[in-house]
Design a protein around this motif. Structure first.
Motif, mmCIF file in Angstrom:
data_model
loop_
_atom_site.group_PDB
_atom_site.id
_atom_site.type_symbol
_atom_site.label_atom_id
_atom_site.label_comp_id
_atom_site.label_asym_id
_atom_site.label_seq_id
_atom_site.Cartn_x
_atom_site.Cartn_y
_atom_site.Cartn_z
ATOM 1 N N VAL A 41 34.155 27.246 -56.872
ATOM 2 C CA VAL A 41 33.433 27.745 -58.033
ATOM 3 C C VAL A 41 31.949 27.679 -57.717
ATOM 4 O O VAL A 41 31.431 26.622 -57.354
ATOM 5 N N GLU A 42 31.265 28.795 -57.822
ATOM 6 C CA GLU A 42 29.829 28.863 -57.583
ATOM 7 C C GLU A 42 29.116 29.172 -58.890
ATOM 8 O O GLU A 42 29.622 29.926 -59.722
ATOM 9 N N GLY A 43 27.939 28.600 -59.047
ATOM 10 C CA GLY A 43 27.090 28.945 -60.173
ATOM 11 C C GLY A 43 25.655 28.889 -59.720
ATOM 12 O O GLY A 43 25.274 27.982 -58.977
ATOM 13 N N TRP A 44 24.845 29.862 -60.121
ATOM 14 C CA TRP A 44 23.462 29.827 -59.677
ATOM 15 C C TRP A 44 22.534 30.526 -60.663
ATOM 16 O O TRP A 44 22.928 31.356 -61.468
ATOM 17 N N TYR A 45 21.279 30.113 -60.579
ATOM 18 C CA TYR A 45 20.207 30.693 -61.390
ATOM 19 C C TYR A 45 19.264 31.414 -60.453
ATOM 20 O O TYR A 45 18.880 30.886 -59.404
ATOM 21 N N SER A 56 27.850 33.388 -62.188
ATOM 22 C CA SER A 56 28.934 32.490 -61.816
ATOM 23 C C SER A 56 29.913 33.265 -60.944
ATOM 24 O O SER A 56 30.037 34.475 -61.063
ATOM 25 N N ASN A 57 30.637 32.553 -60.067
ATOM 26 C CA ASN A 57 31.458 33.257 -59.091
ATOM 27 C C ASN A 57 32.629 32.385 -58.637
ATOM 28 O O ASN A 57 32.508 31.648 -57.661
ATOM 29 N N PRO A 58 33.787 32.439 -59.318
ATOM 30 C CA PRO A 58 34.963 31.737 -58.811
ATOM 31 C C PRO A 58 35.662 32.553 -57.724
ATOM 32 O O PRO A 58 35.713 33.775 -57.787
ATOM 33 N N ALA A 59 36.186 31.888 -56.699
ATOM 34 C CA ALA A 59 36.861 32.568 -55.590
ATOM 35 C C ALA A 59 38.041 31.733 -55.127
ATOM 36 O O ALA A 59 37.978 30.505 -55.123
ATOM 37 N N ALA A 74 30.246 37.136 -62.617
ATOM 38 C CA ALA A 74 29.679 37.444 -63.930
ATOM 39 C C ALA A 74 28.162 37.359 -63.840
ATOM 40 O O ALA A 74 27.623 36.483 -63.173
ATOM 41 N N LEU A 75 27.476 38.250 -64.507
ATOM 42 C CA LEU A 75 26.014 38.339 -64.380
ATOM 43 C C LEU A 75 25.373 38.600 -65.735
ATOM 44 O O LEU A 75 25.878 39.385 -66.538
ATOM 45 N N GLN A 76 24.251 37.951 -65.979
ATOM 46 C CA GLN A 76 23.459 38.243 -67.170
ATOM 47 C C GLN A 76 21.991 38.226 -66.805
ATOM 48 O O GLN A 76 21.504 37.254 -66.215
ATOM 49 N N ARG A 77 21.293 39.302 -67.118
ATOM 50 C CA ARG A 77 19.847 39.356 -66.923
ATOM 51 C C ARG A 77 19.205 39.175 -68.290
ATOM 52 O O ARG A 77 19.254 40.073 -69.131
ATOM 53 N N SER A 78 18.606 38.045 -68.509
ATOM 54 C CA SER A 78 18.172 37.681 -69.851
ATOM 55 C C SER A 78 17.056 38.572 -70.394
ATOM 56 O O SER A 78 16.999 38.839 -71.586
ATOM 57 N N GLY A 84 27.273 42.163 -66.581
ATOM 58 C CA GLY A 84 28.336 42.904 -65.915
ATOM 59 C C GLY A 84 29.378 41.995 -65.313
ATOM 60 O O GLY A 84 29.294 40.767 -65.388
ATOM 61 N N LEU A 85 30.368 42.608 -64.683
ATOM 62 C CA LEU A 85 31.465 41.887 -64.050
ATOM 63 C C LEU A 85 31.815 42.560 -62.732
ATOM 64 O O LEU A 85 32.026 43.774 -62.689
#
Length: 235
Positions: A41-45, A56-59, A74-78, A84-85
């Protein structure tokens, strides 16, 4: 060819400003990303000029040969309000070798919801050949090459990504990367990969910029959690 791309990727190190030295996470992929039969499981800012992003990026990967792995992004540009996905599948096999190189194949798509249009749109679909070359002095070279179809414009571009990784020890490695396309400017980056818990929990810091684009510097902070133990060296 190996030496040529290695020199090109190393040139990306020298071309970055001193403020970026020692800091990006490598987007150029290795054929065997996840431990066989395990998940990560990856998560980054990520912070860029004019936009922030939370990702976030589960693999996961199966154990059977050839190995088939998959991941979601999954992506969000604040600041833009878009999100998107993405979905990807990757296939590799320990027997897929030629000399010092390991090989694999990745297919991915990305769909996003545009805030100003309030609807979903398929943004792109990509097919990449993956290769990792073992180099002297605990270094390795990754190459990703293939076409990307951009749905909104109906155009197909050719991607070539190259990254050089240097394992200083079992816990710390450095990376330099160059992401290029025949329809977009080249992106250069530098980064570190540090195992907080060897084989289980890793941290990456990165900085990159787009050549010829002022105020294009991007910084990112990333955590990687592997559900199965994974060899820290050169990962």
């Amino acid at each position: 060819m190996c030496a040529t791309f290695a020199a090109a990727a190393l040139a990306a190190f020298a071309a970055l400003p001193a403020s970026a030295a020692g800091l990006p996470a490598v987007a150029t992929e290795d054929p065997g990303r996840v431990a066989a039969g395990g998940c990560q499981v990856e998560g980054w800012y990520q912070h860029a000029s004019g936009a922030n992003a939370l990702l976030s990026n589960p693999a996961c990967s199966e154990t059977a040969a050839p190995r088939l792995g998959g991941n979601l992004t999954a992506l969000q540009r604040s600041k833009e309000g878009n999100w998107g996905l993405g979905a990807a599948a990757k296939i590799s096999d320990a027997a897929w070798r030629y000399g010092p190189a390991r090989w694999g194949l990745k297919v991915s798509t990305y769909t996003q919801r545009l805030a100003e249009m309030s609807r979903f749109e398929l943004d792109n679909a990509t097919v990449l050949g993956l290769a990792t070359f073992t180099l002297p002095s605990d270094m390795s070279l990754r190459l990703n090459f293939g076409p990307r179809y951009h749905t909104p414009t109906g155009q197909t571009s050719t991607l070539l990504n190259a990254a050089v990784l240097w394992a200083l020890d079992d816990r710390l490695s450095l990376a330099g990367e160059m992401q290029s396309s025949d329809r977009a400017s080249t992106v250069q980056s530098l980064g570190t990969n540090w195992w907080l818990v060897p084989g289980r929990l890793g941290m990456k810091l990165s900085a990159g910029r787009t050549i010829g684009a002022p105020d294009s510097t991007t910084y990112s902070f990333q955590l990687n959690w592997h559900l199965l133990d994974r060899s820290p060296a050169r990962r």
